[in-house]
Write a protein that holds these residues in place. Structure first.
Motif, mmCIF file in Angstrom:
data_model
loop_
_atom_site.group_PDB
_atom_site.id
_atom_site.type_symbol
_atom_site.label_atom_id
_atom_site.label_comp_id
_atom_site.label_asym_id
_atom_site.label_seq_id
_atom_site.Cartn_x
_atom_site.Cartn_y
_atom_site.Cartn_z
ATOM 1 N N ARG A 36 0.855 -1.179 0.000
ATOM 2 C CA ARG A 36 0.000 0.000 0.000
ATOM 3 C C ARG A 36 0.889 1.228 0.000
ATOM 4 N NH1 ARG A 36 -5.158 0.711 -1.074
ATOM 5 N NH2 ARG A 36 -4.632 -0.908 -2.570
ATOM 6 N N ARG A 47 3.162 -1.706 -12.773
ATOM 7 C CA ARG A 47 2.075 -2.439 -12.116
ATOM 8 C C ARG A 47 1.425 -1.603 -11.024
ATOM 9 N NH1 ARG A 47 4.457 -8.114 -12.318
ATOM 10 N NH2 ARG A 47 4.339 -8.346 -14.559
ATOM 11 N N VAL A 52 -0.854 0.757 -12.684
ATOM 12 C CA VAL A 52 -2.070 0.107 -13.160
ATOM 13 C C VAL A 52 -3.032 -0.131 -12.009
ATOM 14 C CG1 VAL A 52 -3.012 -2.060 -14.070
ATOM 15 C CG2 VAL A 52 -1.069 -0.973 -15.206
ATOM 16 N N SER A 53 -2.508 -0.611 -10.872
ATOM 17 C CA SER A 53 -3.469 -0.922 -9.818
ATOM 18 C C SER A 53 -3.929 0.339 -9.097
ATOM 19 C CB SER A 53 -2.929 -1.985 -8.855
ATOM 20 O OG SER A 53 -1.642 -1.658 -8.459
ATOM 21 N N ARG A 72 -4.637 3.157 -10.710
ATOM 22 C CA ARG A 72 -5.587 3.821 -11.604
ATOM 23 C C ARG A 72 -7.012 3.393 -11.307
ATOM 24 N NH1 ARG A 72 -2.913 5.194 -16.342
ATOM 25 N NH2 ARG A 72 -1.936 7.134 -15.766
ATOM 26 N N VAL A 98 3.005 -5.530 -18.625
ATOM 27 C CA VAL A 98 2.062 -5.588 -17.510
ATOM 28 C C VAL A 98 1.383 -6.950 -17.383
ATOM 29 C CG1 VAL A 98 1.684 -3.100 -17.283
ATOM 30 C CG2 VAL A 98 0.138 -4.428 -18.715
ATOM 31 N N PHE A 99 1.230 -7.662 -18.497
ATOM 32 C CA PHE A 99 0.651 -9.006 -18.384
ATOM 33 C C PHE A 99 1.729 -10.081 -18.241
ATOM 34 C CE2 PHE A 99 -3.080 -6.759 -19.906
ATOM 35 C CZ PHE A 99 -4.063 -7.314 -19.107
ATOM 36 N N ALA A 100 2.963 -9.629 -18.026
ATOM 37 C CA ALA A 100 4.083 -10.543 -17.739
ATOM 38 C C ALA A 100 4.395 -11.497 -18.885
ATOM 39 C CB ALA A 100 3.831 -11.317 -16.436
ATOM 40 N N LEU A 101 4.132 -11.046 -20.093
ATOM 41 C CA LEU A 101 4.530 -11.825 -21.264
ATOM 42 C C LEU A 101 5.940 -11.383 -21.665
ATOM 43 C CD1 LEU A 101 1.125 -11.506 -23.110
ATOM 44 C CD2 LEU A 101 2.162 -13.670 -22.376
ATOM 45 N N PRO A 102 6.692 -12.257 -22.316
ATOM 46 C CA PRO A 102 8.080 -11.896 -22.640
ATOM 47 C C PRO A 102 8.194 -10.735 -23.626
ATOM 48 C CG PRO A 102 7.562 -14.165 -23.367
ATOM 49 C CD PRO A 102 6.325 -13.605 -22.766
ATOM 50 N N ASP A 132 -8.863 -5.526 -1.630
ATOM 51 C CA ASP A 132 -7.443 -5.179 -1.701
ATOM 52 C C ASP A 132 -6.558 -6.394 -1.927
ATOM 53 O OD1 ASP A 132 -7.550 -2.554 -1.508
ATOM 54 O OD2 ASP A 132 -6.859 -2.390 0.561
ATOM 55 N N ARG A 133 -6.733 -7.349 -1.069
ATOM 56 C CA ARG A 133 -5.867 -8.522 -1.068
ATOM 57 C C ARG A 133 -6.734 -9.741 -1.311
ATOM 58 N NH1 ARG A 133 -0.631 -9.115 -1.470
ATOM 59 N NH2 ARG A 133 -0.905 -7.320 -2.810
ATOM 60 N N LEU A 174 -9.074 -7.356 -14.784
ATOM 61 C CA LEU A 174 -7.815 -7.179 -15.522
ATOM 62 C C LEU A 174 -6.758 -6.548 -14.625
ATOM 63 C CD1 LEU A 174 -9.203 -6.046 -18.989
ATOM 64 C CD2 LEU A 174 -7.996 -8.183 -18.471
ATOM 65 N N ARG A 175 -7.180 -5.558 -13.839
ATOM 66 C CA ARG A 175 -6.227 -4.899 -12.928
ATOM 67 C C ARG A 175 -5.753 -5.860 -11.854
ATOM 68 N NH1 ARG A 175 -8.579 0.795 -12.882
ATOM 69 N NH2 ARG A 175 -8.119 1.235 -15.047
ATOM 70 N N VAL A 225 -3.206 -8.046 -13.352
ATOM 71 C CA VAL A 225 -1.928 -7.359 -13.558
ATOM 72 C C VAL A 225 -1.170 -7.254 -12.248
ATOM 73 C CG1 VAL A 225 -0.889 -5.107 -14.062
ATOM 74 C CG2 VAL A 225 -2.606 -6.055 -15.607
ATOM 75 N N SER A 226 -1.872 -6.898 -11.163
ATOM 76 C CA SER A 226 -1.109 -6.709 -9.939
ATOM 77 C C SER A 226 -0.753 -8.041 -9.293
ATOM 78 C CB SER A 226 -1.806 -5.744 -8.972
ATOM 79 O OG SER A 226 -3.140 -6.106 -8.825
ATOM 80 N N ARG A 237 0.245 -10.687 -11.041
ATOM 81 C CA ARG A 237 1.318 -11.279 -11.837
ATOM 82 C C ARG A 237 2.679 -10.901 -11.281
ATOM 83 N NH1 ARG A 237 -0.535 -12.073 -17.056
ATOM 84 N NH2 ARG A 237 -1.615 -14.041 -16.854
ATOM 85 N N VAL A 238 3.529 -11.892 -11.125
ATOM 86 C CA VAL A 238 4.870 -11.572 -10.683
ATOM 87 C C VAL A 238 5.880 -12.109 -11.685
ATOM 88 C CG1 VAL A 238 6.593 -11.812 -8.866
ATOM 89 C CG2 VAL A 238 4.202 -11.491 -8.275
ATOM 90 N N ASP A 239 5.792 -13.395 -11.971
ATOM 91 C CA ASP A 239 6.768 -13.997 -12.858
ATOM 92 C C ASP A 239 6.319 -13.922 -14.313
ATOM 93 O OD1 ASP A 239 8.296 -14.786 -10.672
ATOM 94 O OD2 ASP A 239 6.891 -16.430 -10.306
ATOM 95 N N ILE A 240 7.319 -13.892 -15.183
ATOM 96 C CA ILE A 240 7.043 -13.895 -16.614
ATOM 97 C C ILE A 240 6.357 -15.216 -16.972
ATOM 98 C CG2 ILE A 240 8.131 -13.992 -18.919
ATOM 99 C CD1 ILE A 240 8.406 -11.244 -17.799
ATOM 100 N N VAL A 241 5.276 -15.123 -17.703
ATOM 101 C CA VAL A 241 4.573 -16.331 -18.137
ATOM 102 C C VAL A 241 4.776 -16.479 -19.637
ATOM 103 C CG1 VAL A 241 2.811 -16.283 -16.351
ATOM 104 C CG2 VAL A 241 2.434 -15.016 -18.453
ATOM 105 N N SER A 242 4.721 -17.694 -20.111
ATOM 106 C CA SER A 242 4.903 -17.848 -21.547
ATOM 107 C C SER A 242 3.570 -17.614 -22.252
ATOM 108 C CB SER A 242 5.458 -19.222 -21.875
ATOM 109 O OG SER A 242 4.582 -20.191 -21.375
ATOM 110 N N ALA A 243 2.487 -17.850 -21.546
ATOM 111 C CA ALA A 243 1.182 -17.618 -22.155
ATOM 112 C C ALA A 243 0.209 -17.102 -21.114
ATOM 113 C CB ALA A 243 0.652 -18.912 -22.751
ATOM 114 N N CYS A 244 -0.504 -16.053 -21.487
ATOM 115 C CA CYS A 244 -1.511 -15.480 -20.595
ATOM 116 C C CYS A 244 -2.859 -16.001 -21.077
ATOM 117 C CB CYS A 244 -1.407 -13.962 -20.690
ATOM 118 S SG CYS A 244 -2.912 -13.084 -20.303
ATOM 119 N N VAL A 299 -6.123 -1.114 -19.133
ATOM 120 C CA VAL A 299 -5.375 -1.190 -17.873
ATOM 121 C C VAL A 299 -4.741 0.144 -17.492
ATOM 122 C CG1 VAL A 299 -5.010 -3.698 -17.887
ATOM 123 C CG2 VAL A 299 -3.257 -2.208 -18.859
#
Lengths: 171, 171
Positions: free
Chosen positions: A19, A93, A96-97, A99, A149-153, B18-19, B92-93, B96-97, B99-106, B149
């Motif tokens: 926060r 991020r 985004v959150s 907003r 923002v969507f954590a895509l490469p 929030d969480r 969507l928001r 986005v918040s 997401r932490v690690d890079i994903v290969s596909a969303c 977003v």
């Protein structure tokens, strides 16, 4: 005082703080919260100001290679590298959150719009056919940020492909 | 039980909680948190599953007008309307918040990829020249979601402009 506030925001975002509110920032910066409430409409406005300032401070220089194609390619690479840095990802991020309401202009996009306008203007002065500035924002900037923002490469190849695509729009 | 979990997630996202954690969802759904930990890798995976399910449940039907241009125009309009609904924006928001690690596909992108593939396949069968599926994702889907977003406006005109742009890529 501004430096202390910016530093506090940078630290909190860097730490992945849950926060980020005016009181939290004020405490970290050692200033009175009233100062923040007076100067910024909301936390989001401050976050964006810091993000934009960081962008400028990083000394991104605008490519000027003599061709729009190369300018855009270098620019997209610089942006791809910049926005995939962990600190920048956290900023984006957080933004985004934070907003909530629809805005007519997002400061991050506005910075990119100014940069794109400058490169397009130079290219037109050289007599090059160019895509429009909105096309550059929609088809190079938006997909890069969307991926982050969507954590895509996001990598060099991806940035190049977007630039290639937007340039086909003028042919 | 799945319905109770999905409903709990929907309510929490709808309330702008929030969480959104496994214990919070479990409490709301009246299930044991262990169930959630066993079934989903993390909260984000569950959020996405619910979002994708909601997308399907809303019964978005894929346009089939006999021309890719009209298919894409209608599809972009449907998406623009769908993702600007307050509930969808919150999803969507939240995604986005979370997401932490890079994903290969969303999963959200994957749904759009399948839809685009279907329309492109049909168009090619009719002998139409088409942009590629990645081009449709990069130049129609990405800018629409980017706008949502970052809280920039999205409307019918904007959706149409993106479709127009991506179609110039094949000419």
């Amino acid at each position: 005082m501004l430096t202390a506030i910016y530093t506090a925001v940078g630290e909190l975002v860097g730490e992945g703080a849950d926060r980020i509110s005016f009181p939290v920032i004020a405490e970290r910066a050692g200033v009175n919260p009233t100062t923040l409430y007076r100067r910024w409409d909301d936390v989001n406005a401050l976050l964006e100001e810091v993000a934009v300032a960081a962008l400028t401070r990083d000394g991104e220089s605008l490519p000027d290679t003599g061709s729009l194609e190369h300018d855009l390619a270098q620019w997209a690479d610089i942006i791809a590298r910049d926005i995939t840095r962990p600190e920048r990802v956290r900023y984006l991020r957080a933004m985004v959150s934070a907003r909530v309401d629809i805005v007519s202009a997002c400061p991050v996009t506005e910075t990119r719009r100014e940069q794109a306008s400058k490169m397009v203007r130079r290219a037109r002065e050289r007599g090059e056919a160019t895509p429009t500035v909105p096309q550059i924002l929609d088809h190079v900037i938006a997909p890069l940020y969307y991926h982050v923002v969507f954590a895509l490469p996001v990598d060099h190849e991806y940035a190049r492909r977007l630039v290639h695509d937007v340039l086909t729009m003028v042919r």
